[in-house]
Design an enzyme around this catalytic site. Structure first.
Site, PDB file in Angstrom:
ATOM      1  N   SER B 151      81.053  42.947-131.210  1.00  5.35           N
ATOM      2  CA  SER B 151      82.080  43.713-131.918  1.00  5.35           C
ATOM      3  C   SER B 151      81.642  43.931-133.379  1.00  5.35           C
ATOM      4  O   SER B 151      80.620  44.582-133.612  1.00  5.35           O
ATOM      5  CB  SER B 151      83.430  43.000-131.801  1.00  5.35           C
ATOM      6  OG  SER B 151      84.465  43.856-132.181  1.00  5.35           O
ATOM      7  N   ASP B 250      88.552  47.363-122.311  1.00  4.41           N
ATOM      8  CA  ASP B 250      88.390  47.034-123.724  1.00  4.41           C
ATOM      9  C   ASP B 250      89.308  47.930-124.544  1.00  4.41           C
ATOM     10  O   ASP B 250      89.028  49.103-124.777  1.00  4.41           O
ATOM     11  CB  ASP B 250      86.927  47.231-124.122  1.00  4.41           C
ATOM     12  CG  ASP B 250      86.655  46.739-125.530  1.00  4.41           C
ATOM     13  OD1 ASP B 250      87.611  46.671-126.337  1.00  4.41           O
ATOM     14  OD2 ASP B 250      85.493  46.431-125.826  1.00  4.41           O
ATOM     15  N   HIS B 287      87.269  42.892-123.984  1.00  6.27           N
ATOM     16  CA  HIS B 287      86.526  42.755-125.239  1.00  6.27           C
ATOM     17  C   HIS B 287      86.143  41.303-125.556  1.00  6.27           C
ATOM     18  O   HIS B 287      85.556  41.032-126.595  1.00  6.27           O
ATOM     19  CB  HIS B 287      87.385  43.315-126.384  1.00  6.27           C
ATOM     20  CG  HIS B 287      86.620  43.612-127.639  1.00  6.27           C
ATOM     21  ND1 HIS B 287      85.722  44.632-127.734  1.00  6.27           N
ATOM     22  CD2 HIS B 287      86.621  42.999-128.857  1.00  6.27           C
ATOM     23  CE1 HIS B 287      85.198  44.652-128.953  1.00  6.27           C
ATOM     24  NE2 HIS B 287      85.722  43.671-129.649  1.00  6.27           N
TER      25      HIS B 287
END
Lengths: 309, 309
Positions: B151, B250, B287
């Site tokens: 991320s 996600d 995620h």
């Protein structure tokens, strides 16, 4: 007792789902658990390995840090991660001590009236969870079930397995444990738990919930047990450069909370050899999940031998 | 800047050590990091893979939940887990928003005077950590270094790698990322970070810290990049029984925070094929670290190709 889905998370091509439900065994409070179902369950029910966590842990700890999911996905085995106690039962004092009460259910059924309504993790794990999961139509075959656990959860794994053999139900095909509490009637954690939860105190615990005592009662029934622990406590250099002087090892072993030697002696005295009761001592590790994750795949493979037989 | 050992934990026959030191790059506050050194380092220095974590995470998150240690031990590669920002810098407002400030350093060097003393994670990761680790005599060979991240940390991995190629240092042999922020000058997280940390705002960020912009500037230099992300967002049954109706995927991809498609297009336009820039879309994951741990071994093996070449 119908299941509510809290979250669904894909992992290793399968799905880890967190559920909650109002638990009868735990006196009506909501219980949560995580269930990993591998992708091959689409083709039919799969066997299941139960992981019981230790003091202060929850249904998330083993799922997040244990590194069990990859090996279980490869073997095509489901994983069931229960919580370690009721939550929010409202029993006076349940949140006062990390070693007792919330997060410390000890996988027994309380008989002390103060705790007996809610603190019944034995029934929760052995009876209620299989029932609610089967009732939900989930593709888990509880006739092919094994059990593992860490510390207090290793105590749970060994005692639930041995009890099921003694009781004749053979609910679990094999048991394993990481740094388990092996002789709780002779260690502070176990004494606190038994004195608190059980009307009969330590004597009741020793009779019903002490792996070292239970194994002595087994009538030569074949067993399949694997235990990994960390018996040494090293003070000194543990890294290849000289300025690392650091204690390492399992402080709870050192403090006499685990007593795997007592269990091993009892098992050997009972005639169980290292094929049936395999106990491995790993130098230099500690009591935490970096130790568990190192050997997690070994345990999944160990149980797969029996679950897929 | 001498290192202090916070803890040493054995894992997969190597050791994960948490260190702290007073960080010059971060304006004098203590910085912590985790360093995994595999057992083979006893025979000589080993290459290293850096893992940069995402928003709200720390030096512990990847070590505990990423499932990188087992594969790295097998490959004989060290792992370096930096923190995600300075801690306790005392900058007004640094703890007000989980997307900015503490836990959200964005792996850049701040030029806004308010943040410029402390928020220099770029220098911390690329210069300071290698220096303090080498000065301590630890068996890590920083001439064989690769980088990965998740991320915000995937943004860090890609931009640090691409910047090092553009600057000619070739500090990293390869880069990979899990669900990275690929085009931060065009997403809310990145806009907030650039406007806050940089005197030149989004324009400065776009110029220096945006992977999609950086890749456009590369003069056909060979690259080695692997990106895993989750492009779809499924609402519907994701398990083999019909009562699982649950969103999965996600949400940050869906909300336009990651924009891997922009990066992929820029890379392809620049002439990089799928051997040099491999981008994989994984249906149904989300995620989090259950996604990362599923593909963590893949990333370690990818980097090992270059680290051990």
């Amino acid at each position: 007792m119908s299941l509510e889905t809290v979250s669904v998370t894909k992992s290793f091509d399968g799905h880890l789902t967190k559920y909650k439900f109002k638990s009868t065994a735990l006196g009506g409070v909501y219980a949560k658990f995580n269930l990993f179902i591998p992708a091959n369950a689409a083709a039919g029910k799969v066997p299941v390995l139960v992981f019981l966590a230790g003091l202060e842990c929850s249904e998330d700890t083993g799922a997040q840090k244990g590194a069990f999911i990859g090996p279980a996905a490869k073997e095509g085995i489901a994983l069931l991660f229960p919580d370690t106690s009721p939550r929010g039962a409202g029993v006076e004092g349940e949140d006062d001590d990390w070693q007792f009460g919330t997060g410390a259910g000890f996988y027994l059924n309380a008989t002390n009236p103060k705790w007996a309504k809610h603190y019944n993790m034995l029934t929760h794990v052995t009876v209620e969870l299989p029932q609610v999961i089967e009732a939900a139509g989930l593709p888990v075959d509880f006739t092919r079930q094994s059990i593992t656990g860490h510390s207090m959860g290793g105590h749970g794994s060994l005692t639930l397995y041995l009890s099921s053999l003694l009781g004749g139900s053979k609910q679990y095909r094999s048991a394993s444990a990481f740094a388990p509490i092996c002789n709780p009637s002779k260690c502070p954690w176990g004494e606190t738990a038994f004195k608190g939860y059980l009307a009969g105190g330590i004597a009741e615990g020793q009779d019903l919930y002490d792996a070292t005592e239970l194994v002595k009662k087994l009538p030569k029934t074949p067993v399949h047990i694997l235990i990994d622990y960390v018996g040494c406590f090293v003070i000194g250099a543990v890294l290849p450069v000289d300025h690392f002087v650091q204690g390492t090892g399992d402080k709870h072993y050192k403090n006499g909370q685990l007593l795997p030697d007592n269990f091993l002696k009892a098992a050997r005295d009972q005639g169980y050899d290292e094929v049936q009761v395999r106990v491995r001592d790993h130098e230099g590790y500690d009591h935490g999940y970096y130790f568990i994750s190192t050997f997690g795949a070994d345990h999944v493979h160990f149980h797969a031998n029996f679950l897929k037989a």
